[in-house]
Write an enzyme that holds these catalytic residues in place. Structure first.
Site, PDB file in Angstrom:
ATOM      1  CG  ASP A 104      -5.240  -1.131  -7.577  1.00 28.43           C
ATOM      2  OD1 ASP A 104      -5.030  -2.311  -7.213  1.00 28.43           O
ATOM      3  OD2 ASP A 104      -5.047  -0.172  -6.822  1.00 28.43           O
ATOM      4  CD  GLU A 140       2.545   3.185  -5.484  1.00 30.29           C
ATOM      5  OE1 GLU A 140       2.566   4.424  -5.580  1.00 30.29           O
ATOM      6  OE2 GLU A 140       1.518   2.547  -5.183  1.00 30.29           O
TER       7      GLU A 140
HETATM    8  C1  6A9 Z   1      -5.164   4.234  -0.302  1.00 33.43           C
HETATM    9  C2  6A9 Z   1      -4.421   6.332   0.737  1.00 33.43           C
HETATM   10  C3  6A9 Z   1      -2.571   8.404   3.085  1.00 33.43           C
HETATM   11  C4  6A9 Z   1      -1.854  -0.305  -4.651  1.00 33.43           C
HETATM   12  O1  6A9 Z   1       1.136  -1.581  -2.123  1.00 33.43           O
HETATM   13  C5  6A9 Z   1      -0.138  -1.623  -1.611  1.00 33.43           C
HETATM   14  C6  6A9 Z   1      -1.167  -1.614  -2.699  1.00 33.43           C
HETATM   15  C7  6A9 Z   1      -0.974  -2.832  -3.608  1.00 33.43           C
HETATM   16  O2  6A9 Z   1      -1.326  -3.998  -2.928  1.00 33.43           O
HETATM   17  C8  6A9 Z   1      -1.801  -2.748  -4.861  1.00 33.43           C
HETATM   18  O3  6A9 Z   1      -1.462  -3.819  -5.700  1.00 33.43           O
HETATM   19  N1  6A9 Z   1      -1.060  -0.351  -3.447  1.00 33.43           N
HETATM   20  C9  6A9 Z   1      -1.545  -1.435  -5.581  1.00 33.43           C
HETATM   21  O4  6A9 Z   1      -2.305  -1.367  -6.741  1.00 33.43           O
HETATM   22  C10 6A9 Z   1      -1.329   0.825  -2.588  1.00 33.43           C
HETATM   23  C11 6A9 Z   1      -2.771   0.842  -2.124  1.00 33.43           C
HETATM   24  C12 6A9 Z   1      -3.135   1.946  -1.235  1.00 33.43           C
HETATM   25  C13 6A9 Z   1      -4.617   1.928  -0.944  1.00 33.43           C
HETATM   26  C14 6A9 Z   1      -5.040   2.835   0.149  1.00 33.43           C
HETATM   27  C15 6A9 Z   1      -5.311   5.127   0.855  1.00 33.43           C
HETATM   28  C16 6A9 Z   1      -3.883   6.696   2.064  1.00 33.43           C
HETATM   29  O5  6A9 Z   1      -3.214   7.921   1.960  1.00 33.43           O
END
Ligand code: 6A9
Length: 789
Positions: free
Chosen positions: A525, A759
């Protein structure tokens, strides 16, 4: 006219599925083709529930709340961080036939267990056992209401059987996929052999317009008019489901044949801890059942499965043999268990867009069997997360991996694109803020599925006749045509200007609203990239992903007797260490780096909003933080030391005798740069953007914290270089021991302290942070414990 015609054709491409035969047969998940995997805990977004692997499954689930508590209604249903549970998660789960979960709520613990039993033509039976205990010996053991429900999703019907006016004793029903079935809710007991306890009963029988509405329907039906009056104790009003009146505009005005409402039936039992309750699902076509799966039969079955699970776990991961203690082994089982127990089966449409569409379009309906990063916060599929998930799951059950990859690859469109985040159907959509829903077809995500494929190939070559690995070859044969397209999509849509260079598309567009425009597509990100996105950029992490992918493509092609020379040639060019230096080695940083139109002289400044004299300040828009650029950008290396600079090492593109390894090891081990006692931090402490916010609402994410997926790749690469002849072998082996120990110890001790796997981990304190439970890639800790890479 021709232009318009062309444009509308192009506009359709984004939602046109790839024409190659699907990897999965249309009915491959049905009860007939795959009876053992038909029912499962495929609803990771609820604390406890089961459904079948079908598009419009009947769903079953549980809600609960504590009665007579000081706080207002504390109904629990979908996994929410806001519930502040002390801990929850599957402690054991085989992904197939049984699971044991423990949930720590305020003052009491719920254990939710299930066992499946095969028989008949519709996926067989299952039984749940819920055990409730108070946590301390408070004088008044808590009184808890459990609510068991079944809800149809547009197909099937159910009838409630009520005894003694308010006790919903059973539900009988019928659906196309399940045939006839019966769900029985037994009375609470204190133990297997004891008689029934005092309990109050309520039930709800209504219809629901959609699965995402269930919690609300229950909430709207609650009333305090009921009286709980145990034989020895005071009479008190408690909260229970009463009647529910659907908002009247929904049903009546629609003609009967367009009604979309489905049966929803719920049993509430209110009882004081300790107690145990069983709920059983019996399939009508299972005619020769030897006995009911309840009471002592259930206990025996559970014991048997636990023993099998423990034995298989030790056989595969060997943690006891390695000297890990019972606490650590329990932790590792919970990590694997919650990843398996967090597998979902989703069905529905993504919302997608290309440059040819004025508005987002609906992707064709699709099914996805996948693990999820986090049951509470991200209970859906993410493309690059899944490759990491399957590294762990392929050790446990390679069939799960083959099926997951097959589902993902079958979601590809005619261009070869797979949407990165899969938000399928209303239930999934209801959890995501609007601005995150639309998926754009120029956007990639690291092709980590190749890591999982690499593992499957290795299993195959080490034991070609093994029952677990054997189906891999036919699987690859079906996968291959689509895999070629997928690889080609990356290799054409994400290339850079120079030959053999690559560039992530889809960076943030409003450049000046961010300290550094994000690159969500890379998965990292807000990791700093070129300050001014442009076509001149080249990204070293993507270069390495392509080096890896082309190599695996060559291996698969060769295995299948298909032409592999072109893949091999790509792989050779992309792995050529000299060429890599030319594209990505920064002499100034003495590290690998992205290149692009860049300046380091940027900062966030508050916009100056004009407020006329004498006017109240609060009536004017809040002054935003916007980026000021203090020195003009120019083409140069980005020089942000961190995970991105490690990629040639992480994905083992560097030759074992590459002198670059020395620099990389030095930076990794330097506490002023990447080293912490808890793992490698994502961005060097010496980088100007270290722990900097990207906007006032956007806290640093990949700018310092420790992430376990990348740390896993680092440990795995150190293991590789530590076992390969070369000048840096000993250094790698030593670092390997240290890094592995640090990560394993910290993730484990955080689990013990906080009840969760997280996380990310704080690089200063090791504290878990971000969403939780996060038994996505953080569960790779198990592989580091087992030293299986
Ligand atoms: C946000 C919020 C109820 C961010 O693990 C999933 C991803 C990864 O692929 C990515 O590399 N996470 C990492 O930087 C989480 C992404 C969540 C995005 C959606 C919405 C919902 O709240």
């Amino acid at each position: 006219f021709y232009a318009i015609y062309m444009r509308s054709n192009l506009a359709k491409r984004v939602v046109t599925l790839h024409p190659a035969p699907k990897v999965l047969d249309p009915n491959s998940s049905s009860s007939k083709e795959s009876p053992k995997r038909f029912w499962g805990s495929y609803r990771p977004q609820v604390y406890f529930g089961m459904k079948t692997r079908s598009p419009r499954s009947l769903v079953t689930g549980m809600m609960w709340m504590r009665q007579f508590s000081d706080t207002d209604v504390n109904l629990r249903h979908t996994c929410e961080q806001g519930d502040h549970l002390k801990s929850y998660g599957w402690l054991m789960h085989d992904g197939l036939s049984f699971g044991v979960q423990e949930i720590q709520d305020e003052g009491f613990t719920l254990t939710t267990e299930f066992v499946k039993r095969m028989g008949g033509d519709h996926g067989g039976d299952w039984t749940w056992r819920i055990t409730a205990k108070q946590q301390s010996n408070a004088p008044q053991p808590p009184v808890i209401s459990l609510m068991f429900y079944a809800a149809a999703d547009t197909q099937g019907s159910m009838q409630a059987h009520v005894e003694d006016r308010s006790r919903l004793a059973s539900i009988s029903g019928f659906s196309e996929e399940l045939g006839s079935f019966k769900i029985t809710i037994r009375k609470p007991v204190t133990g297997e052999l004891s008689s029934a306890k005092y309990a109050s009963y309520n039930y709800l029988q209504t219809v629901s317009p959609g699965l995402e509405k269930l919690t609300n329907i229950v909430k709207l039906s609650l009333s305090r008019r009921f009286v709980y009056s145990p034989p020895s104790g005071e009479k008190r009003h408690y909260i229970a489901v009463d009647t529910y009146k659907p908002p009247h505009h929904q049903n009546q005005q629609k003609p009967a044949d367009t009604r979309t409402e489905s049966d929803f039936v719920l049993h509430q039992v209110t009882v004081q801890t300790p107690f145990q309750i069983e709920v059983l699902f019996e399939s009508g076509s299972f005619s020769n059942r030897p006995n009911q799966l309840v009471g002592s039969v259930m206990s025996e079955e559970l014991e048997k499965r636990k023993t099998e699970f423990n034995a298989k776990f030790e056989r595969i991961f060997g943690l006891e043999a390695k000297g890990f203690g019972p606490g650590q082994v329990k932790f590792a089982k919970a990590a694997l268990g919650n990843m398996l127990g967090g597998m979902g089966y989703f069905y529905g449409e993504s919302v997608v867009q290309s440059v040819y569409n004025e508005y987002p379009l609906l992707y064709p309906d699709g099914a996805l069997y996948t693990a999820v990063p986090s049951r509470s916060f991200f209970p859906r599929g993410f493309l690059w997360d899944e490759g990491f998930h399957q590294l762990l799951l392929s050790k446990w059950d390679p069939q799960v991996t083959r099926e997951s990859i097959a589902h993902w690859i079958d979601l590809m469109n005619v261009e070869g694109w797979i949407p990165r985040e899969q938000i399928l159907g209303d239930e999934a959509r209801s959890k995501v803020p609007a601005e995150f829903i639309v998926q754009h077809n120029e956007n990639a995500n690291p092709p980590t599925l190749f890591l999982a494929l690499q593992e499957l190939i290795e299993q195959l070559s080490s034991n070609p006749a093994g029952a677990d690995a054997q189906p891999t070859l036919p699987f690859l044969r079906r996968l291959f045509p689509r895999l070629k397209t997928w690889f080609e999509w990356y290799n054409t849509s994400q290339t850079g200007l120079l030959p053999n260079s690559y560039r992530w598309r889809g960076r943030d567009k409003d450049t000046n609203l961010f300290l550094n425009p994000k690159t969500l597509t890379s998965g990292l990100d807000d990791y700093p990239r070129a300050s001014h996105p442009s076509a001149d950029e080249r990204h070293v992490d993507l270069h390495c992903w392509m080096a890896l992918s082309s190599g695996i493509m060559a291996s698969i092609a060769q295995l299948l007797g298909e032409p592999h020379q072109d893949y091999k040639a790509s792989h050779d060019v992309l792995s050529d260490n000299e060429r890599l230096d030319e594209l990505h080695w920064s002499d100034q940083l003495r590290a690998f780096s992205d290149f692009g139109n860049h300046t380091q002289s940027v900062s966030l400044q508050r916009e100056k909003v004009y407020v006329p004299p004498g006017q109240p300040r609060h009536q004017f828009p809040v002054a935003r933080l916007v980026r000021s650029v203090h020195r003009a950008p120019k083409l140069q290396y980005v020089n942000a030391l961190g995970y991105v600079s490690l990629f040639p090492f992480l994905l083992q593109v560097l030759q074992p005798d590459s002198p670059k390894l020395e620099h990389i090891f030095r930076d990794m081990r330097d506490p002023k740069k990447l080293w912490t006692p808890y793992g490698l931090r994502s961005l060097s402490k010496a980088d100007p953007l270290y722990m900097q916010r990207n906007t006032e609402h956007d806290a640093p994410y990949w700018r310092g914290p420790i992430w376990i997926n990348i740390n896993y790749l680092a440990v795995r690469a150190l293991h590789h270089y530590g076992n390969t002849a070369g000048p840096y072998r000993e250094k790698a082996a030593a670092l390997y021991e240290e890094l592995r120990t640090n990560i394993v110890n910290n993730v484990f001790s955080q689990y013990v302290d906080t009840g969760y796997i997280w996380e990310q981990y704080n690089d200063g304190t090791g504290r878990g942070q971000g969403s939780h439970p996060f038994t996505g890639w953080s569960a790779l800790t198990v592989l580091m414990m087992a030293e299986q890479y």
